[in-house]
Write a protein that holds these residues in place. Sequence first.
Motif, PDB file in Angstrom:
ATOM      1  N   ALA A 202      20.268 -22.495 -36.117  1.00 47.70           N
ATOM      2  CA  ALA A 202      20.973 -23.721 -35.736  1.00 47.70           C
ATOM      3  C   ALA A 202      20.523 -24.190 -34.359  1.00 47.70           C
ATOM      4  O   ALA A 202      20.363 -25.397 -34.113  1.00 47.70           O
TER       5      ALA A 202
ATOM      6  N   VAL B 162      17.107 -25.835 -34.712  1.00 47.87           N
ATOM      7  CA  VAL B 162      17.257 -27.174 -35.292  1.00 47.87           C
ATOM      8  C   VAL B 162      17.763 -28.155 -34.244  1.00 47.87           C
ATOM      9  O   VAL B 162      17.250 -29.284 -34.119  1.00 47.87           O
ATOM     10  N   LYS B 163      18.754 -27.738 -33.469  1.00 47.26           N
ATOM     11  CA  LYS B 163      19.300 -28.603 -32.416  1.00 47.26           C
ATOM     12  C   LYS B 163      18.223 -28.949 -31.397  1.00 47.26           C
ATOM     13  O   LYS B 163      18.079 -30.112 -30.990  1.00 47.26           O
TER      14      LYS B 163
ATOM     15  N   LYS C  48      15.698 -31.435 -32.825  1.00 42.03           N
ATOM     16  CA  LYS C  48      16.234 -32.802 -32.893  1.00 42.03           C
ATOM     17  C   LYS C  48      16.273 -33.441 -31.515  1.00 42.03           C
ATOM     18  O   LYS C  48      15.880 -34.600 -31.343  1.00 42.03           O
TER      19      LYS C  48
ATOM     20  N   THR D 153      12.340 -24.015 -44.323  1.00 40.18           N
ATOM     21  CA  THR D 153      13.759 -24.404 -44.358  1.00 40.18           C
ATOM     22  C   THR D 153      14.103 -25.312 -43.189  1.00 40.18           C
ATOM     23  O   THR D 153      14.757 -26.350 -43.346  1.00 40.18           O
ATOM     24  N   ILE D 154      13.666 -24.923 -41.997  1.00 39.00           N
ATOM     25  CA  ILE D 154      13.957 -25.725 -40.807  1.00 39.00           C
ATOM     26  C   ILE D 154      13.248 -27.074 -40.880  1.00 39.00           C
ATOM     27  O   ILE D 154      13.828 -28.125 -40.563  1.00 39.00           O
TER      28      ILE D 154
ATOM     29  N   LYS E  97      12.379 -28.727 -43.487  1.00 38.85           N
ATOM     30  CA  LYS E  97      13.028 -29.572 -44.498  1.00 38.85           C
ATOM     31  C   LYS E  97      14.287 -30.220 -43.937  1.00 38.85           C
ATOM     32  O   LYS E  97      14.541 -31.407 -44.159  1.00 38.85           O
ATOM     33  N   GLU E  98      15.067 -29.441 -43.189  1.00 37.28           N
ATOM     34  CA  GLU E  98      16.290 -29.981 -42.605  1.00 37.28           C
ATOM     35  C   GLU E  98      15.982 -31.070 -41.592  1.00 37.28           C
ATOM     36  O   GLU E  98      16.743 -32.043 -41.455  1.00 37.28           O
ATOM     37  N   LEU E  99      14.869 -30.928 -40.889  1.00 36.46           N
ATOM     38  CA  LEU E  99      14.511 -31.892 -39.845  1.00 36.46           C
ATOM     39  C   LEU E  99      13.732 -33.092 -40.384  1.00 36.46           C
ATOM     40  O   LEU E  99      13.589 -34.105 -39.685  1.00 36.46           O
TER      41      LEU E  99
END
Length: 357
Positions: free
Chosen positions: A284, A287-288, A291, A311-312, A314-316
């Motif tokens: 997390a 990811v933060k 961003k 995974t990371i 894809k989330e971003l």
Amino acid sequence: MKKRIPFVSALTIAALAVSLAGCGQKEEVSAPAGAQPAAQKQKLKIEASFYPMYEFARQVAGDLAEVNLLIPPDVEPHDWDPTPQDMGKIEQADVLVYNGSGLEGWIEQILNSSGNKNLSVVEASKGLELIEGAEGEHEHGEAAHSAHEAGDKHDAAEDHDAKAGHSHEDAHEHEHEHDHDHGGLDPHVWLSPQLAVKEVRNIEAALIEKAPEHKEQFTKNADAYVAKLEQLDADYKKELQNAKRKDFITQHAAFGYLAKTYGLTQVPIAGLSPEQEPSASAMADVVKFAKEHQVKTIFFETLVSSQVADTIAKELGAKTAVLNPLEGLTAEEQAKNMDYISVMRANLEALKKALNE
């Protein structure tokens, strides 16, 4: 820690087998001392722990040695353990080259188990200034995961001579009590071309000590390879000094020395070992950070699964790319005849692209 198979019994069996095999052979008359032509002298047998050590030793030794790789080039070295067959190779070797700094957690057990009193052991990272590794839980401030000074030289606490090559008897005295966790120090020194030069020079000094009659050739070989490494270093400086951004996200904390050398900041998803599973909070945080800093590329590596990086990314909505820690070569890289220099140049191109998005 994995439970390792004792080596002594395997060595005893191997020695007995050699002895029995010799009983059935016709005895040969040895040539008088000093009568053997120089061209017929047996080459040095060098065992290198993993790929960069193999490549550095091969470049310095040239045609004067047979250099073999202990850890297969497509195997991740952090969690590799030697077999009795590997121990047998070391029993026949003249020189063992390893990185040190805690990477090869098995080295002390090998040296303690070996009966090869003629073995010269070379810790290529000896004398280099080590940095602390990321612990896997991230604090993504302005200087997060940049290199820290470890303080003292790697061997400042040891009372040993300053030679890079040392005998079997004293080799394990200075080995840190590390296993695969590296004791908190980052062993990935080979990923800085500047430090790779120092490792090559340590290997050169050790081979000269082992075979002083070949000093001129070892030095010539080392000088030629160092010139290539220095050009690589110059290219890294030139291409990265004016990059738009200085931070990059990696799969594990392998690039601290490279980042420190060229004024960058690595943000690793996991710690020093690529097999380390990051916690949910660590992911997390990454990811933060990505961003907030508009990171558009998540780097993964070749010898381990890219699932976490995928995974990371894809989330971003980011992409993934390879940043190779050179802990080995894939079958594809071997097929392309890639080596340390060419892989490091591929890393430079990947960094240039990601840091200028």
